[in-house]
Design an enzyme around this catalytic site. Structure first.
Site, mmCIF file in Angstrom:
data_model
loop_
_atom_site.group_PDB
_atom_site.id
_atom_site.type_symbol
_atom_site.label_atom_id
_atom_site.label_comp_id
_atom_site.label_asym_id
_atom_site.label_seq_id
_atom_site.Cartn_x
_atom_site.Cartn_y
_atom_site.Cartn_z
ATOM 1 N N PRO A 173 18.038 46.190 105.382
ATOM 2 C CG PRO A 173 16.599 44.513 104.613
ATOM 3 C CD PRO A 173 18.049 44.904 104.654
ATOM 4 C CD GLU A 189 18.402 34.823 102.319
ATOM 5 O OE1 GLU A 189 18.014 35.510 103.280
ATOM 6 O OE2 GLU A 189 17.658 34.427 101.411
ATOM 7 N NE ARG A 195 13.792 66.196 94.507
ATOM 8 C CZ ARG A 195 13.086 67.089 95.183
ATOM 9 N NH1 ARG A 195 13.290 67.227 96.477
ATOM 10 N NH2 ARG A 195 12.194 67.834 94.591
ATOM 11 C CG ASP A 236 10.278 69.035 97.894
ATOM 12 O OD1 ASP A 236 9.298 69.330 97.207
ATOM 13 O OD2 ASP A 236 11.382 68.707 97.418
HETATM 14 N N1 SAM Z 1 18.003 38.584 104.278
HETATM 15 C C1 SAM Z 1 17.885 40.003 104.343
HETATM 16 C C2 SAM Z 1 16.874 40.389 105.399
HETATM 17 O O1 SAM Z 1 15.871 39.674 105.552
HETATM 18 O O2 SAM Z 1 17.079 41.436 106.047
HETATM 19 C C3 SAM Z 1 17.430 40.613 103.020
HETATM 20 C C4 SAM Z 1 18.457 40.577 101.976
HETATM 21 S S1 SAM Z 1 17.917 41.407 100.533
HETATM 22 C C5 SAM Z 1 17.144 40.149 99.623
HETATM 23 C C6 SAM Z 1 19.409 41.695 99.650
HETATM 24 C C7 SAM Z 1 20.011 43.069 99.835
HETATM 25 O O3 SAM Z 1 19.095 44.070 99.427
HETATM 26 C C8 SAM Z 1 20.408 43.466 101.228
HETATM 27 O O4 SAM Z 1 21.664 42.941 101.586
HETATM 28 C C9 SAM Z 1 20.433 44.971 101.158
HETATM 29 O O5 SAM Z 1 21.660 45.461 100.637
HETATM 30 C C10 SAM Z 1 19.338 45.264 100.143
HETATM 31 N N2 SAM Z 1 18.069 45.684 100.767
HETATM 32 C C11 SAM Z 1 16.907 45.004 100.764
HETATM 33 N N3 SAM Z 1 15.939 45.684 101.395
HETATM 34 C C12 SAM Z 1 16.486 46.832 101.811
HETATM 35 C C13 SAM Z 1 15.998 47.952 102.541
HETATM 36 N N4 SAM Z 1 14.757 48.013 102.976
HETATM 37 N N5 SAM Z 1 16.862 48.978 102.791
HETATM 38 C C14 SAM Z 1 18.139 48.926 102.366
HETATM 39 N N6 SAM Z 1 18.664 47.889 101.676
HETATM 40 C C15 SAM Z 1 17.854 46.854 101.405
#
Ligand code: SAM
Length: 223
Positions: free
Chosen positions: A89, A116, A153, A168
């Protein structure tokens, strides 16, 4: 052929989405090849542990650096040209332009987190950090699928009509697609806009461009 690798604890996540519709056809036509690499296979020790408690305390588990780095090294060994993207994220936003950038690269590796997230030191072993939006998924797999689908795509030869991708949303930066209609001409009192029934191509084109402009302005504050 585009080569994608996905580094994940859940390779089974990708089976169904890649075996239907456009991704399925692209794979069958050898336009893309997707390999999943199981991160757990690169964890040494009896229990193949991939996570551990966070230093400093707090809830949740953190993905350990050793198996992740070993998996990334394996991905680079299999494909020396690959561009390694960590899904998080906290990454740069994924956009249509980013998808086009990846199409150009032809070699892409997507690293999926769980729990996490990753031990921070992993950042030094990847080429880029990418987010699919300002929300938190339970794992990187759903994010990797978004990226894979958007990239596949765009690959030449994948869509029946190459025009589709060009028309698109976001093909022009920030510009949304116009509204589409099909038969019947009237549905529950809602009529197809008369411009689309006119048969006048210049008028149809004008109407569509105007609708795109209005939508982009109203929904994305563009123009
Ligand atoms: N503790 C992290 C935080 O608050 O930023 C969130 C961890 S999430 C539960 C577990 C994994 O999901 C992350 O390590 C990432 O690889 C993926 N993930 C979750 N949300 C994402 C997003 N918006 N974009 C990309 N990957 C995401």
């Amino acid at each position: 052929m585009f080569h994608a690798q996905v580094l994940t604890l859940f390779p089974e996540f990708f089976v169904s989405p890649l075996s239907c519709s456009i991704p399925k056809r692209a794979i069958e036509a050898d336009l893309v090849h997707v390999d999943c690499i199981q991160i757990r296979d690169f964890s040494t020790g009896k229990h193949h542990k991939v996570d551990d408690n966070p230093y400093g305390g707090g809830p949740g588990m953190v993905m350990k650096p050793e198996p992740l780095v070993a998996t990334i090294r394996e991905a680079r060994r299999r494909d020396a040209d690959t561009h390694v993207v960590m899904l998080t994220p906290a990454g740069v936003p994924f956009t249509q332009n980013k998808a086009l950038e990846y199409v150009e690269k032809q070699h892409l590796t997507l690293l999926c987190g769980r729990y996490e997230g990753f031990d921070e030191r992993i950042c030094d072993y990847v080429d880029e950090q990418l987010s699919v939006g300002d929300y938190v998924l339970s794992g990187g797999e759903a994010a990797a699928l978004c990226v894979l689908d958007a990239v596949i795509r765009l690959l030449p030869g994948v869509l029946g009509s190459p025009e589709s991708a060009v028309l698109d949303s976001f093909s022009e930066e920030g510009i949304l697609d116009w509204p589409h209609y099909t038969r019947p001409e009237e549905f529950e009192g809602k009529k197809v806009p008369s411009e689309l029934l006119s048969g006048n191509h210049a008028e149809i084109e004008r109407w569509r461009r105007e609708q795109s402009r209005l939508r982009s302005q109203q929904r994305r504050d563009k123009l």
